[in-house]
Design a protein around this motif. Sequence first.
Motif, PDB file in Angstrom:
ATOM      1  N   LEU A 143      28.702  60.908  30.051  1.00  0.00           N
ATOM      2  CA  LEU A 143      27.610  60.492  30.928  1.00  0.00           C
ATOM      3  C   LEU A 143      28.066  59.424  31.918  1.00  0.00           C
ATOM      4  CD1 LEU A 143      24.676  60.264  28.376  1.00  0.00           C
ATOM      5  CD2 LEU A 143      24.780  61.800  30.318  1.00  0.00           C
ATOM      6  N   GLN A 144      28.886  58.500  31.458  1.00  0.00           N
ATOM      7  CA  GLN A 144      29.333  57.410  32.320  1.00  0.00           C
ATOM      8  C   GLN A 144      30.120  57.914  33.522  1.00  0.00           C
ATOM      9  OE1 GLN A 144      31.423  54.877  29.599  1.00  0.00           O
ATOM     10  NE2 GLN A 144      29.560  53.959  28.765  1.00  0.00           N
ATOM     11  N   SER A 145      30.830  59.012  33.344  1.00  0.00           N
ATOM     12  CA  SER A 145      31.605  59.557  34.463  1.00  0.00           C
ATOM     13  C   SER A 145      30.705  60.137  35.542  1.00  0.00           C
ATOM     14  CB  SER A 145      32.581  60.632  33.956  1.00  0.00           C
ATOM     15  OG  SER A 145      31.873  61.753  33.455  1.00  0.00           O
ATOM     16  N   TYR A 146      29.437  60.391  35.204  1.00  0.00           N
ATOM     17  CA  TYR A 146      28.497  60.946  36.176  1.00  0.00           C
ATOM     18  C   TYR A 146      27.442  59.924  36.614  1.00  0.00           C
ATOM     19  CZ  TYR A 146      30.430  65.537  35.126  1.00  0.00           C
ATOM     20  OH  TYR A 146      31.275  66.617  34.982  1.00  0.00           O
ATOM     21  N   SER A 147      27.615  58.670  36.239  1.00  0.00           N
ATOM     22  CA  SER A 147      26.638  57.649  36.605  1.00  0.00           C
ATOM     23  C   SER A 147      26.546  57.531  38.130  1.00  0.00           C
ATOM     24  CB  SER A 147      27.033  56.289  36.015  1.00  0.00           C
ATOM     25  OG  SER A 147      27.080  56.358  34.615  1.00  0.00           O
ATOM     26  N   PRO A 148      25.334  57.543  38.678  1.00  0.00           N
ATOM     27  CA  PRO A 148      25.203  57.483  40.140  1.00  0.00           C
ATOM     28  C   PRO A 148      25.561  56.101  40.682  1.00  0.00           C
ATOM     29  CG  PRO A 148      23.058  57.322  39.093  1.00  0.00           C
ATOM     30  CD  PRO A 148      24.039  57.620  37.999  1.00  0.00           C
ATOM     31  N   ASP A 201      11.127  57.734  15.849  1.00  0.00           N
ATOM     32  CA  ASP A 201      12.328  58.258  16.532  1.00  0.00           C
ATOM     33  C   ASP A 201      13.504  57.290  16.398  1.00  0.00           C
ATOM     34  OD1 ASP A 201      11.257  56.259  18.085  1.00  0.00           O
ATOM     35  OD2 ASP A 201      11.486  57.318  19.984  1.00  0.00           O
ATOM     36  N   TYR A 202      13.751  56.845  15.193  1.00  0.00           N
ATOM     37  CA  TYR A 202      14.755  55.801  14.962  1.00  0.00           C
ATOM     38  C   TYR A 202      16.128  56.171  15.539  1.00  0.00           C
ATOM     39  CZ  TYR A 202      17.347  52.178  12.455  1.00  0.00           C
ATOM     40  OH  TYR A 202      18.142  51.103  12.140  1.00  0.00           O
ATOM     41  N   ALA A 203      16.578  57.407  15.322  1.00  0.00           N
ATOM     42  CA  ALA A 203      17.879  57.833  15.838  1.00  0.00           C
ATOM     43  C   ALA A 203      17.782  58.344  17.269  1.00  0.00           C
ATOM     44  CB  ALA A 203      18.482  58.905  14.932  1.00  0.00           C
ATOM     45  N   ALA A 204      16.808  59.214  17.532  1.00  0.00           N
ATOM     46  CA  ALA A 204      16.684  59.812  18.865  1.00  0.00           C
ATOM     47  C   ALA A 204      16.345  58.769  19.920  1.00  0.00           C
ATOM     48  CB  ALA A 204      15.621  60.907  18.852  1.00  0.00           C
ATOM     49  N   GLY A 205      15.533  57.776  19.564  1.00  0.00           N
ATOM     50  CA  GLY A 205      15.194  56.715  20.511  1.00  0.00           C
ATOM     51  C   GLY A 205      16.400  55.874  20.867  1.00  0.00           C
ATOM     52  N   PHE A 206      17.255  55.611  19.876  1.00  0.00           N
ATOM     53  CA  PHE A 206      18.490  54.878  20.135  1.00  0.00           C
ATOM     54  C   PHE A 206      19.392  55.662  21.079  1.00  0.00           C
ATOM     55  CE2 PHE A 206      22.930  53.940  18.974  1.00  0.00           C
ATOM     56  CZ  PHE A 206      22.965  52.570  19.195  1.00  0.00           C
ATOM     57  N   MET A 207      19.536  56.967  20.834  1.00  0.00           N
ATOM     58  CA  MET A 207      20.362  57.804  21.705  1.00  0.00           C
ATOM     59  C   MET A 207      19.793  57.861  23.119  1.00  0.00           C
ATOM     60  SD  MET A 207      21.280  60.952  19.150  1.00  0.00           S
ATOM     61  CE  MET A 207      22.197  60.685  17.628  1.00  0.00           C
ATOM     62  N   LEU A 208      18.477  57.937  23.222  1.00  0.00           N
ATOM     63  CA  LEU A 208      17.835  57.955  24.534  1.00  0.00           C
ATOM     64  C   LEU A 208      18.155  56.678  25.306  1.00  0.00           C
ATOM     65  CD1 LEU A 208      15.846  59.093  26.633  1.00  0.00           C
ATOM     66  CD2 LEU A 208      13.974  58.141  25.252  1.00  0.00           C
ATOM     67  N   THR A 209      18.102  55.533  24.625  1.00  0.00           N
ATOM     68  CA  THR A 209      18.389  54.254  25.270  1.00  0.00           C
ATOM     69  C   THR A 209      19.849  54.161  25.702  1.00  0.00           C
ATOM     70  OG1 THR A 209      16.684  53.222  23.914  1.00  0.00           O
ATOM     71  CG2 THR A 209      18.246  51.760  25.004  1.00  0.00           C
ATOM     72  N   GLN A 210      20.757  54.622  24.846  1.00  0.00           N
ATOM     73  CA  GLN A 210      22.169  54.625  25.200  1.00  0.00           C
ATOM     74  C   GLN A 210      22.425  55.524  26.413  1.00  0.00           C
ATOM     75  OE1 GLN A 210      24.629  52.744  23.608  1.00  0.00           O
ATOM     76  NE2 GLN A 210      22.898  51.807  22.564  1.00  0.00           N
ATOM     77  N   THR A 211      21.696  56.626  26.496  1.00  0.00           N
ATOM     78  CA  THR A 211      21.808  57.520  27.648  1.00  0.00           C
ATOM     79  C   THR A 211      21.382  56.814  28.928  1.00  0.00           C
ATOM     80  OG1 THR A 211      21.356  59.442  26.240  1.00  0.00           O
ATOM     81  CG2 THR A 211      21.058  59.734  28.606  1.00  0.00           C
ATOM     82  N   LEU A 212      20.274  56.095  28.867  1.00  0.00           N
ATOM     83  CA  LEU A 212      19.789  55.362  30.040  1.00  0.00           C
ATOM     84  C   LEU A 212      20.770  54.282  30.468  1.00  0.00           C
ATOM     85  CD1 LEU A 212      16.052  54.936  29.005  1.00  0.00           C
ATOM     86  CD2 LEU A 212      16.901  56.370  30.869  1.00  0.00           C
ATOM     87  N   GLU A 213      21.318  53.560  29.501  1.00  0.00           N
ATOM     88  CA  GLU A 213      22.274  52.498  29.830  1.00  0.00           C
ATOM     89  C   GLU A 213      23.519  53.079  30.488  1.00  0.00           C
ATOM     90  OE1 GLU A 213      24.164  48.451  27.881  1.00  0.00           O
ATOM     91  OE2 GLU A 213      23.449  50.038  26.539  1.00  0.00           O
ATOM     92  N   ALA A 214      23.970  54.229  29.999  1.00  0.00           N
ATOM     93  CA  ALA A 214      25.127  54.884  30.617  1.00  0.00           C
ATOM     94  C   ALA A 214      24.795  55.344  32.032  1.00  0.00           C
ATOM     95  CB  ALA A 214      25.566  56.066  29.764  1.00  0.00           C
ATOM     96  N   TYR A 215      23.603  55.862  32.228  1.00  0.00           N
ATOM     97  CA  TYR A 215      23.188  56.364  33.543  1.00  0.00           C
ATOM     98  C   TYR A 215      23.143  55.235  34.574  1.00  0.00           C
ATOM     99  CZ  TYR A 215      20.419  58.881  37.038  1.00  0.00           C
ATOM    100  OH  TYR A 215      19.969  59.465  38.210  1.00  0.00           O
ATOM    101  N   PHE A 216      22.663  54.060  34.172  1.00  0.00           N
ATOM    102  CA  PHE A 216      22.485  52.952  35.116  1.00  0.00           C
ATOM    103  C   PHE A 216      23.614  51.925  35.029  1.00  0.00           C
ATOM    104  CE2 PHE A 216      18.028  54.399  34.817  1.00  0.00           C
ATOM    105  CZ  PHE A 216      17.742  54.515  36.170  1.00  0.00           C
ATOM    106  N   ARG A 217      24.739  52.294  34.469  1.00  0.00           N
ATOM    107  CA  ARG A 217      25.821  51.339  34.231  1.00  0.00           C
ATOM    108  C   ARG A 217      26.387  50.739  35.518  1.00  0.00           C
ATOM    109  NH1 ARG A 217      31.088  53.878  34.619  1.00  0.00           N
ATOM    110  NH2 ARG A 217      31.921  52.423  33.091  1.00  0.00           N
ATOM    111  N   ASN A 218      26.224  51.397  36.657  1.00  0.00           N
ATOM    112  CA  ASN A 218      26.791  50.905  37.914  1.00  0.00           C
ATOM    113  C   ASN A 218      25.872  49.940  38.657  1.00  0.00           C
ATOM    114  OD1 ASN A 218      29.238  52.358  37.738  1.00  0.00           O
ATOM    115  ND2 ASN A 218      28.226  54.214  38.462  1.00  0.00           N
ATOM    116  N   SER A 219      24.679  49.699  38.149  1.00  0.00           N
ATOM    117  CA  SER A 219      23.741  48.795  38.824  1.00  0.00           C
ATOM    118  C   SER A 219      23.911  47.371  38.330  1.00  0.00           C
ATOM    119  CB  SER A 219      22.298  49.245  38.595  1.00  0.00           C
ATOM    120  OG  SER A 219      21.401  48.308  39.158  1.00  0.00           O
ATOM    121  N   LYS A 220      24.108  46.447  39.270  1.00  0.00           N
ATOM    122  CA  LYS A 220      24.203  45.031  38.932  1.00  0.00           C
ATOM    123  C   LYS A 220      22.827  44.374  38.839  1.00  0.00           C
ATOM    124  CE  LYS A 220      28.765  44.537  41.063  1.00  0.00           C
ATOM    125  NZ  LYS A 220      29.568  43.844  42.102  1.00  0.00           N
ATOM    126  N   ASN A 221      21.781  45.137  39.170  1.00  0.00           N
ATOM    127  CA  ASN A 221      20.419  44.603  39.121  1.00  0.00           C
ATOM    128  C   ASN A 221      19.712  44.921  37.811  1.00  0.00           C
ATOM    129  OD1 ASN A 221      20.699  45.621  42.333  1.00  0.00           O
ATOM    130  ND2 ASN A 221      20.007  43.514  42.002  1.00  0.00           N
TER     131      ASN A 221
END
Length: 292
Positions: free
Chosen positions: A16-21, A151-171
């Motif tokens: 996912l990180q390789s595709y972060s916008p 959603d103890y596991a799925a919610g954690f994965m969802l959050t990790q996905t979001l963090e990877a998606y927005f990893r390039n934002s300094k805001n």
Amino acid sequence: EIVTLQEQFEPILKDLQSYSPKLKHFKREIVNNPHCLIIDPADIHVGKYSAAAETGSSYNIEKAVRQVDEGINGILSKAYGHNVDKLILVIGNDCLHTDGATGATSRGTRQDMSGMWWEAFIAAKEMYVKAIELILPFSDIEVVYNPSNHDYAAGFMLTQTLEAYFRNSKNITFDSSIKHRKYTTYGNSMIGTSHGDGGKIDVLPLLMAQEEKHMWADTTYRYLYLHHLHHMILHKFLSGKDYPGVTIQHLRSPSATDSWHAHAGYTGVPKAIEGFLHSFDMGQVAHLTHHV
């Protein structure tokens, strides 16, 4: 060999990180009389199914996402006119109705489902991406994740996905750990969030003081926002005469009543997305509600 959830998900995150916008960097001006806006869509339960013929109200994936979209817009419009220099977006808290492909919660309780588990996951991911992209021109964002019982596991994965998606934002910053109670500060306020299914109310103020001693000592106003119950409850604890202690508040949910809860008589509770304004110096100064 025991493999942790983080280790299982690590290859997906790297991909996912390789595709972060590449996101626009927003330079913020210093504002006078600054405020922090908390937006907390609580207990969304994306994937829950409710039929109006049985429960009095309908609910499905599309309605869950639409109500959050409208609720976040509503909270932002109600906060208009205040000088907001920080926004806390609270995520998790039973965002997803089930955990995995079995149509059940993390502990195995079967649920009435709208659509497939993967449809709910994708819809929730797109809902949060849209929300963050909407808020970003408005203010820098601290995303705080609260793990939860549906959603103890799925919610954690969802959050990790979001963090990877927005990893390039300094805001944008993320507090995406699996800790059950999260704390941050804004000016003279200590702000805590937790799902609310663990830790009894009467011990939570002491846990705040123990788990983050420096935050507790350096602030005058302290708040803990809880979820899980789907209706508002307000508790105030005093640390001494004429001195503020801790305010604990359960938040309302926008999700409809399902078959089991309707049968048990848990109906008629107001449905809402809620937010809070904190002054830099004086703690919480406004409670904002968008009814759905």
